[in-house]
Design an enzyme around this catalytic site. Structure first.
Site, mmCIF file in Angstrom:
data_model
loop_
_atom_site.group_PDB
_atom_site.id
_atom_site.type_symbol
_atom_site.label_atom_id
_atom_site.label_comp_id
_atom_site.label_asym_id
_atom_site.label_seq_id
_atom_site.Cartn_x
_atom_site.Cartn_y
_atom_site.Cartn_z
ATOM 1 N N LYS A 98 0.832 -1.215 0.000
ATOM 2 C CA LYS A 98 0.000 0.000 0.000
ATOM 3 C C LYS A 98 0.863 1.260 0.000
ATOM 4 O O LYS A 98 0.609 2.178 -0.765
ATOM 5 C CB LYS A 98 -0.933 0.027 1.231
ATOM 6 C CG LYS A 98 -1.867 -1.144 1.351
ATOM 7 C CD LYS A 98 -2.818 -0.996 2.536
ATOM 8 C CE LYS A 98 -2.152 -0.970 3.894
ATOM 9 N NZ LYS A 98 -1.470 -2.210 4.295
ATOM 10 N N ARG A 120 -9.257 0.904 9.244
ATOM 11 C CA ARG A 120 -8.843 -0.456 9.567
ATOM 12 C C ARG A 120 -9.924 -1.207 10.328
ATOM 13 O O ARG A 120 -9.717 -2.373 10.686
ATOM 14 C CB ARG A 120 -7.597 -0.385 10.444
ATOM 15 C CG ARG A 120 -6.298 -0.772 9.732
ATOM 16 C CD ARG A 120 -5.204 -0.624 10.758
ATOM 17 N NE ARG A 120 -3.969 -1.254 10.449
ATOM 18 C CZ ARG A 120 -2.945 -0.671 9.840
ATOM 19 N NH1 ARG A 120 -3.041 0.540 9.382
ATOM 20 N NH2 ARG A 120 -1.817 -1.332 9.690
ATOM 21 N N ARG A 168 11.821 -5.846 3.733
ATOM 22 C CA ARG A 168 11.670 -4.410 3.997
ATOM 23 C C ARG A 168 12.598 -3.993 5.148
ATOM 24 O O ARG A 168 13.256 -2.957 5.072
ATOM 25 C CB ARG A 168 10.205 -4.107 4.347
ATOM 26 C CG ARG A 168 9.962 -2.674 4.784
ATOM 27 C CD ARG A 168 8.513 -2.289 4.617
ATOM 28 N NE ARG A 168 7.696 -2.608 5.782
ATOM 29 C CZ ARG A 168 6.375 -2.470 5.824
ATOM 30 N NH1 ARG A 168 5.719 -2.043 4.777
ATOM 31 N NH2 ARG A 168 5.706 -2.760 6.916
ATOM 32 N N ARG A 176 11.518 -0.560 11.478
ATOM 33 C CA ARG A 176 10.308 -0.517 12.298
ATOM 34 C C ARG A 176 10.310 -1.658 13.315
ATOM 35 O O ARG A 176 10.578 -2.794 12.962
ATOM 36 C CB ARG A 176 9.071 -0.645 11.399
ATOM 37 C CG ARG A 176 8.799 0.596 10.598
ATOM 38 C CD ARG A 176 7.714 0.371 9.591
ATOM 39 N NE ARG A 176 6.491 -0.188 10.150
ATOM 40 C CZ ARG A 176 5.333 -0.260 9.483
ATOM 41 N NH1 ARG A 176 5.259 0.190 8.258
ATOM 42 N NH2 ARG A 176 4.273 -0.774 10.058
ATOM 43 N N ARG A 179 0.054 -8.565 13.677
ATOM 44 C CA ARG A 179 -0.514 -7.531 12.788
ATOM 45 C C ARG A 179 -1.408 -8.178 11.734
ATOM 46 O O ARG A 179 -2.468 -7.645 11.389
ATOM 47 C CB ARG A 179 0.616 -6.738 12.112
ATOM 48 C CG ARG A 179 1.350 -5.837 13.094
ATOM 49 C CD ARG A 179 2.656 -5.327 12.521
ATOM 50 N NE ARG A 179 2.472 -4.498 11.337
ATOM 51 C CZ ARG A 179 3.423 -4.260 10.444
ATOM 52 N NH1 ARG A 179 4.636 -4.782 10.601
ATOM 53 N NH2 ARG A 179 3.183 -3.501 9.413
#
Ligand code: AMP
Length: 198
Positions: free
Chosen positions: A13, A88, A127, A139, A150
């Site tokens: 996204k 969300r 990532r 992160r 998540r």
């Protein structure tokens, strides 16, 4: 243009939103980025959200709805925006509908980036490795265990947002397992078709 990108964490996204920002000159409104900025700045919202964000848990609806309400009211969002990571939950989707209606605004499209969830942990690990290699902060929630949580939060709370928008006639699905360029091309064709419909 007012657009929502929806899909599990790691679906791409953020990558696609950044490309749309370039192309359409409208801002990307990422609640995740805004929360991380608030955490880094040590604001009250950031301090309250830190544990939840780092632990891969959803921040309460009223907090993110408040953030989006303020952000949408800013001048650069008047022409449109790309929502990334919001809404969300169905409650957030309802709150968004209400705030848009109050402003006499409407969504143009909701694009689901559909992915094979079994491949997402590898993407997230890549990532994290890419961020570390380029000297960017990694992160805390890009960790295999937190990531599982998540994904669970997505499947439990967020996946229901998809039928919500499908019923509203706003949903288009794009195969998010393709190359980044192909995903962008498919999003482009969804948006071009919208123009034709108008
Ligand atoms: P993201 O960058 O979109 O993956 O979001 C990172 C984290 O921020 C999530 O795991 C949540 O802890 C929090 N977050 C971001 N957006 C929302 C939202 N719309 N509702 C609740 N929590 C959110």
């Amino acid at each position: 243009m007012r657009l929502i990108l929806v899909g599990p964490p790691g679906a791409g996204k953020g990558t696609q939103a950044a490309r749309l920002v370039e192309k359409y000159g409208i801002p990307q409104l990422s609640t995740g980025d805004m929360l991380r900025a608030a955490m880094a700045a040590g604001t009250p919202v950031g301090l309250a959200a830190k544990e939840l964000v780092d632990g891969g848990k959803l921040v309460p609806d009223d907090v993110v709805v408040g953030i989006i309400r303020e952000r949408i009211a800013e001048a650069d969002a008047r022409k449109g925006f790309i929502l990334d990571g919001f809404p969300r939950t169905v409650a957030q989707a309802d709150a968004l509908a209400e705030m848009l209606q109050e402003g006499g605004l409407a969504l143009d499209a909701v694009i689901e980036l559909r992915v094979d969830q079994t491949k997402l942990v590898d993407r997230i690990m890549k990532r994290a490795a890419d961020a570390a290699a380029s000297g960017q902060p990694v992160r805390k929630d890009d960790d295999p265990e937190v990531f599982k949580g998540r994904l669970e939060a997505y499947n439990r709370d967020t996946a229901v947002v998809i039928p919500y928008y499908e019923k509203a006639g706003l949903l288009s699905v794009v195969d998010g397992m393709q190359s980044i360029d192909q995903v962008s091309a498919d999003i482009e064709s969804v948006l071009t078709n919208l123009d034709e419909k108008v």
